[in-house]
Write a protein that holds these residues in place. Structure first.
Motif, PDB file in Angstrom:
ATOM      1  N   ILE A 261      47.819 -29.971 -96.401  1.00  0.00           N
ATOM      2  CA  ILE A 261      46.851 -29.106 -97.076  1.00  0.00           C
ATOM      3  C   ILE A 261      46.865 -29.381 -98.585  1.00  0.00           C
ATOM      4  O   ILE A 261      45.821 -29.495 -99.228  1.00  0.00           O
ATOM      5  N   ALA A 262      48.067 -29.530 -99.123  1.00  0.00           N
ATOM      6  CA  ALA A 262      48.194 -29.764-100.570  1.00  0.00           C
ATOM      7  C   ALA A 262      47.544 -31.088-100.978  1.00  0.00           C
ATOM      8  O   ALA A 262      47.123 -31.262-102.124  1.00  0.00           O
ATOM      9  N   ALA A 263      47.456 -32.027-100.020  1.00  0.00           N
ATOM     10  CA  ALA A 263      46.906 -33.354-100.343  1.00  0.00           C
ATOM     11  C   ALA A 263      45.377 -33.372-100.338  1.00  0.00           C
ATOM     12  O   ALA A 263      44.765 -34.342-100.773  1.00  0.00           O
ATOM     13  N   LEU A 264      44.739 -32.289 -99.863  1.00  0.00           N
ATOM     14  CA  LEU A 264      43.274 -32.269 -99.814  1.00  0.00           C
ATOM     15  C   LEU A 264      42.695 -32.039-101.212  1.00  0.00           C
ATOM     16  O   LEU A 264      43.328 -31.387-102.056  1.00  0.00           O
ATOM     17  N   PRO A 265      41.486 -32.568-101.460  1.00  0.00           N
ATOM     18  CA  PRO A 265      40.872 -32.364-102.778  1.00  0.00           C
ATOM     19  C   PRO A 265      40.373 -30.919-102.920  1.00  0.00           C
ATOM     20  O   PRO A 265      39.278 -30.594-102.490  1.00  0.00           O
ATOM     21  N   PHE A 266      41.201 -30.060-103.500  1.00  0.00           N
ATOM     22  CA  PHE A 266      40.847 -28.643-103.598  1.00  0.00           C
ATOM     23  C   PHE A 266      41.343 -28.050-104.907  1.00  0.00           C
ATOM     24  O   PHE A 266      42.478 -28.294-105.327  1.00  0.00           O
ATOM     25  N   GLU A 267      40.477 -27.257-105.564  1.00  0.00           N
ATOM     26  CA  GLU A 267      40.858 -26.567-106.799  1.00  0.00           C
ATOM     27  C   GLU A 267      40.663 -25.070-106.597  1.00  0.00           C
ATOM     28  O   GLU A 267      39.573 -24.641-106.211  1.00  0.00           O
ATOM     29  N   GLU A 268      41.692 -24.276-106.883  1.00  0.00           N
ATOM     30  CA  GLU A 268      41.554 -22.822-106.762  1.00  0.00           C
ATOM     31  C   GLU A 268      40.384 -22.323-107.626  1.00  0.00           C
ATOM     32  O   GLU A 268      39.604 -21.467-107.208  1.00  0.00           O
ATOM     33  N   GLU A 269      40.264 -22.897-108.817  1.00  0.00           N
ATOM     34  CA  GLU A 269      39.217 -22.443-109.734  1.00  0.00           C
ATOM     35  C   GLU A 269      37.818 -22.733-109.174  1.00  0.00           C
ATOM     36  O   GLU A 269      36.888 -21.946-109.372  1.00  0.00           O
ATOM     37  N   GLY A 270      37.691 -23.840-108.460  1.00  0.00           N
ATOM     38  CA  GLY A 270      36.407 -24.172-107.836  1.00  0.00           C
ATOM     39  C   GLY A 270      36.018 -23.109-106.819  1.00  0.00           C
ATOM     40  O   GLY A 270      34.862 -22.695-106.742  1.00  0.00           O
ATOM     41  N   LEU A 271      36.992 -22.647-106.044  1.00  0.00           N
ATOM     42  CA  LEU A 271      36.720 -21.602-105.043  1.00  0.00           C
ATOM     43  C   LEU A 271      36.343 -20.301-105.741  1.00  0.00           C
ATOM     44  O   LEU A 271      35.424 -19.595-105.337  1.00  0.00           O
ATOM     45  N   ARG A 272      37.064 -20.007-106.833  1.00  0.00           N
ATOM     46  CA  ARG A 272      36.763 -18.774-107.570  1.00  0.00           C
ATOM     47  C   ARG A 272      35.321 -18.795-108.086  1.00  0.00           C
ATOM     48  O   ARG A 272      34.585 -17.822-107.950  1.00  0.00           O
ATOM     49  N   GLU A 273      34.922 -19.950-108.600  1.00  0.00           N
ATOM     50  CA  GLU A 273      33.543 -20.067-109.083  1.00  0.00           C
ATOM     51  C   GLU A 273      32.539 -19.947-107.945  1.00  0.00           C
ATOM     52  O   GLU A 273      31.509 -19.292-108.088  1.00  0.00           O
ATOM     53  N   GLU A 274      32.868 -20.575-106.810  1.00  0.00           N
ATOM     54  CA  GLU A 274      31.952 -20.536-105.656  1.00  0.00           C
ATOM     55  C   GLU A 274      31.686 -19.099-105.233  1.00  0.00           C
ATOM     56  O   GLU A 274      30.551 -18.731-104.931  1.00  0.00           O
ATOM     57  N   VAL A 275      32.725 -18.257-105.201  1.00  0.00           N
ATOM     58  CA  VAL A 275      32.530 -16.889-104.723  1.00  0.00           C
ATOM     59  C   VAL A 275      32.113 -15.932-105.842  1.00  0.00           C
ATOM     60  O   VAL A 275      31.637 -14.824-105.569  1.00  0.00           O
ATOM     61  N   GLY A 276      32.320 -16.337-107.093  1.00  0.00           N
ATOM     62  CA  GLY A 276      31.859 -15.525-108.209  1.00  0.00           C
ATOM     63  C   GLY A 276      32.663 -14.262-108.454  1.00  0.00           C
ATOM     64  O   GLY A 276      32.180 -13.321-109.086  1.00  0.00           O
ATOM     65  N   ALA A 277      33.905 -14.202-107.965  1.00  0.00           N
ATOM     66  CA  ALA A 277      34.756 -13.029-108.220  1.00  0.00           C
ATOM     67  C   ALA A 277      35.573 -13.272-109.496  1.00  0.00           C
ATOM     68  O   ALA A 277      35.812 -14.418-109.869  1.00  0.00           O
ATOM     69  N   PRO A 278      36.026 -12.210-110.167  1.00  0.00           N
ATOM     70  CA  PRO A 278      36.794 -12.402-111.411  1.00  0.00           C
ATOM     71  C   PRO A 278      38.146 -13.084-111.175  1.00  0.00           C
ATOM     72  O   PRO A 278      38.677 -13.737-112.073  1.00  0.00           O
ATOM     73  N   ALA A 279      38.713 -12.930-109.971  1.00  0.00           N
ATOM     74  CA  ALA A 279      39.965 -13.625-109.641  1.00  0.00           C
ATOM     75  C   ALA A 279      40.075 -13.681-108.125  1.00  0.00           C
ATOM     76  O   ALA A 279      39.445 -12.894-107.424  1.00  0.00           O
ATOM     77  N   LEU A 280      40.892 -14.619-107.627  1.00  0.00           N
ATOM     78  CA  LEU A 280      41.147 -14.673-106.184  1.00  0.00           C
ATOM     79  C   LEU A 280      42.367 -13.824-105.872  1.00  0.00           C
ATOM     80  O   LEU A 280      43.156 -13.511-106.763  1.00  0.00           O
ATOM     81  N   GLY A 281      42.533 -13.448-104.611  1.00  0.00           N
ATOM     82  CA  GLY A 281      43.716 -12.662-104.272  1.00  0.00           C
ATOM     83  C   GLY A 281      43.981 -12.671-102.792  1.00  0.00           C
ATOM     84  O   GLY A 281      43.069 -12.896-101.987  1.00  0.00           O
ATOM     85  N   GLY A 282      45.254 -12.449-102.403  1.00  0.00           N
ATOM     86  CA  GLY A 282      45.605 -12.421-100.992  1.00  0.00           C
ATOM     87  C   GLY A 282      47.108 -12.327-100.807  1.00  0.00           C
ATOM     88  O   GLY A 282      47.830 -11.926-101.725  1.00  0.00           O
ATOM     89  N   GLU A 283      47.568 -12.725 -99.643  1.00  0.00           N
ATOM     90  CA  GLU A 283      48.983 -12.610 -99.296  1.00  0.00           C
ATOM     91  C   GLU A 283      49.853 -13.457-100.238  1.00  0.00           C
ATOM     92  O   GLU A 283      49.573 -14.641-100.446  1.00  0.00           O
ATOM     93  N   ALA A 284      50.903 -12.837-100.769  1.00  0.00           N
ATOM     94  CA  ALA A 284      51.794 -13.535-101.697  1.00  0.00           C
ATOM     95  C   ALA A 284      52.461 -14.726-101.016  1.00  0.00           C
ATOM     96  O   ALA A 284      52.756 -14.686 -99.820  1.00  0.00           O
ATOM     97  N   GLY A 285      52.655 -15.796-101.774  1.00  0.00           N
ATOM     98  CA  GLY A 285      53.406 -16.942-101.266  1.00  0.00           C
ATOM     99  C   GLY A 285      52.551 -18.028-100.639  1.00  0.00           C
ATOM    100  O   GLY A 285      53.091 -19.020-100.131  1.00  0.00           O
ATOM    101  N   PHE A 286      51.229 -17.870-100.663  1.00  0.00           N
ATOM    102  CA  PHE A 286      50.359 -18.871-100.053  1.00  0.00           C
ATOM    103  C   PHE A 286      49.195 -19.209-100.974  1.00  0.00           C
ATOM    104  O   PHE A 286      48.733 -18.354-101.737  1.00  0.00           O
ATOM    105  N   GLY A 287      48.713 -20.443-100.885  1.00  0.00           N
ATOM    106  CA  GLY A 287      47.504 -20.839-101.601  1.00  0.00           C
ATOM    107  C   GLY A 287      46.276 -20.391-100.822  1.00  0.00           C
ATOM    108  O   GLY A 287      46.384 -19.972 -99.664  1.00  0.00           O
ATOM    109  N   SER A 288      45.101 -20.507-101.446  1.00  0.00           N
ATOM    110  CA  SER A 288      43.874 -20.013-100.802  1.00  0.00           C
ATOM    111  C   SER A 288      43.580 -20.725 -99.484  1.00  0.00           C
ATOM    112  O   SER A 288      43.173 -20.090 -98.518  1.00  0.00           O
ATOM    113  N   VAL A 289      43.737 -22.037 -99.445  1.00  0.00           N
ATOM    114  CA  VAL A 289      43.408 -22.766 -98.214  1.00  0.00           C
ATOM    115  C   VAL A 289      44.366 -22.333 -97.094  1.00  0.00           C
ATOM    116  O   VAL A 289      43.940 -22.107 -95.957  1.00  0.00           O
ATOM    117  N   GLU A 290      45.631 -22.167 -97.427  1.00  0.00           N
ATOM    118  CA  GLU A 290      46.590 -21.690 -96.420  1.00  0.00           C
ATOM    119  C   GLU A 290      46.218 -20.289 -95.957  1.00  0.00           C
ATOM    120  O   GLU A 290      46.265 -19.983 -94.756  1.00  0.00           O
TER     121      GLU A 290
END
Ligand code: BES
Ligand code: ZN
Length: 452
Positions: A261-290
């Protein structure tokens, strides 16, 4: 190559035909659209006959009909079952669409319409691949059976029984589904995991009718607050779901999977922009794709209580309601999750209100190792059409019937998505990339050859 030339020559007509189909508002969630869904089924069956499928049936079910189309002229060659859906999500909120949802507009390389990518465009490109082979060669290198249903968006309540009943007719070597997305534009993707779903409704009842909040407030428990309190206790501070036993069967990601998963071309900031929220959030200890692919969630999908119109109204509402859905991962079982959810939510009910919980629909999570002849052929076909090797991905959405395909038909399921991130599925201004519609048809046409 003749088949590819045929697809290129007929691009404009193909797109126009798709637009015809997109004009039919086949919304499965609303009973007032029952006739439209039937019309969408007939439309597809008509096209299947024109293209030259040998047997085409619109089969009635307890709900919307299933379209079955077969071409079985390739004796000894493998049989592919193509599954998809012709029903669409409700288009609301209508005032947020830039053009009406059922009047397709082609603009900036995108087809804007409800159902364009989810899933009519992705179904239709398969039929285009079949058409090209039959038109150019008079035959297909493989046998193909289409199974296109009209109730996917409401949880496929009648398809399980349909599969059982028609096992013999649907017997196949692999199931092909295009109802998912590519990881990035130009990056072909095979989806090897989907999340399951348990969809619940929670109803809180307080007083028997709405009350004056001055005359009674303070002495009567407020159902809206009671519900808010229940909902607020369903996650802990780490963003984990606080239902006892909820994580018992969750298969943890392996170090290898996390590295992939870490090797895929992915930016957290890109996802944040795509959804238009002020910040991303979720379960501690994991990245968005996970979090999206491999962790279960609990979301509120709708919340209703009291006065929500213009201005102020001093009312103590009689009731409150929430739609709550949980996305599940292997090896969670939606029936078990429904049971522990109901038990736990009821245990949180404060005195002074009654709480009812109902399970609306569900589906099992799914995960497959991408191995074997059909996966290999799919990889080669995608590489041919897109000029680069596909990546193996998982997705956070659900296709409830996938697990049943694997069990009932005992065939591998291969998900090749031609959607793109940000395509607004289920939202206003849904679109499908025109390029992916055409290149997708090329990829599927190539797949038939690779499987020969
Ligand atoms: N095309 C989606 C499934 C999907 C969504 C795959 C996102 C990958 C990423 C499908 O039409 C869908 O929306 N499924 C529903 C199923 C539900 C109604 C049982 C979903 O996931 O909400
Ligand atoms: Zn959908």
């Amino acid at each position: 190559m003749a088949v590819s030339d045929y697809l290129q020559r007929n691009r404009e007509r193909s797109l126009e035909e798709l637009n015809d189909w997109l004009r039919i508002p086949s919304i499965s969630a609303k009973s007032e659209h029952r006739e439209d869904t039937a019309r969408a089924a007939e439309w597809l069956a008509g096209r299947m006959r024109e293209v030259g499928l040998q047997t085409v049936d619109v089969v009635a079910t307890a709900g919307n009909p299933v379209v079955v189309g077969e071409w079985r002229g390739a004796e000894g060659a493998p049989t592919l079952l193509v599954y998809g859906h012709y029903d669409v999500q409700p288009p609301e909120p209508l005032d947020e669409w830039n053009s009406p949802p059922f009047e397709p507009v082609v603009k900036d390389g995108r087809i804007y319409a409800r159902g364009s990518v989810d899933d009519k465009g992705q179904v239709y490109l398969h039929l285009k691949a079949v058409e090209a082979h039959l038109a150019e060669n008079g035959s297909l290198p493989v046998n193909v059976v289409f199974l296109v249903e009209g109730e996917e968006e409401v949880g496929s309540p009648n398809l399980g029984a349909f599969l059982q009943e028609h096992v013999e007719r649907l017997r196949c070597d692999a199931v092909m589904i295009s109802d998912t997305t590519m990881f990035a534009p130009g990056l072909p993707s095979i989806t090897v995991g989907l999340r399951g779903l348990a969809y619940m409704e929670v109803r809180v009842q307080g007083p028997s009718i709405d009350l004056h909040s001055g005359a009674y407030g303070g002495a009567v428990v407020n159902p809206a607050l009671a519900l808010a309190r229940i909902l607020s206790q369903l996650h802990d501070e780490q963003g984990r779901i606080a239902i006892p036993g909820f994580y018992d069967r969750v298969r943890e990601l392996t170090a290898e999977q996390r590295a992939a998963i870490a090797a895929l071309p992915f930016e957290e900031e890109g996802l944040r922009e795509e959804v238009g929220a002020p910040a991303l959030g979720g379960e501690a200890g994991f990245g968005s794709v996970e979090r999206i692919w491999a962790r279960p969630t609990l979301d509120v999908n709708g919340l209703l209580s009291g006065y929500t119109g213009e201005g102020a109204k001093t009312v103590l509402p009689a009731r409150a309601m929430a739609k709550v859905s949980m996305r599940l991962v292997p090896d969670q079982d939606y029936k078990e999750i429904e049971r522990i959810f109901i038990e736990h939510v009821k245990s949180l009910a404060p005195e002074g209100v009654t709480v009812e919980v109902e399970a609306l629909h569900g589906g099992q999570p799914w995960f497959a190792e991408p191995e074997g002849k059909v996966f290999d052929a799919a990889k080669r076909a995608l590489a041919r059409a897109y000029g680069r090797d596909p990546v193996m991905i998982r997705e956070g959405g659900s296709i409830p019937i996938v697990q049943s395909f694997q069990q009932t038909l005992n065939a591998p399921v291969v998900l090749i998505g031609f959607g793109l991130p940000g395509e607004n599925a289920h939202a206003p201004n849904e679109w499908m990339s025109v390029e992916n519609f055409h290149v997708g048809a090329e990829a599927i046409a190539a797949l038939y050859e690779e499987l020969r």
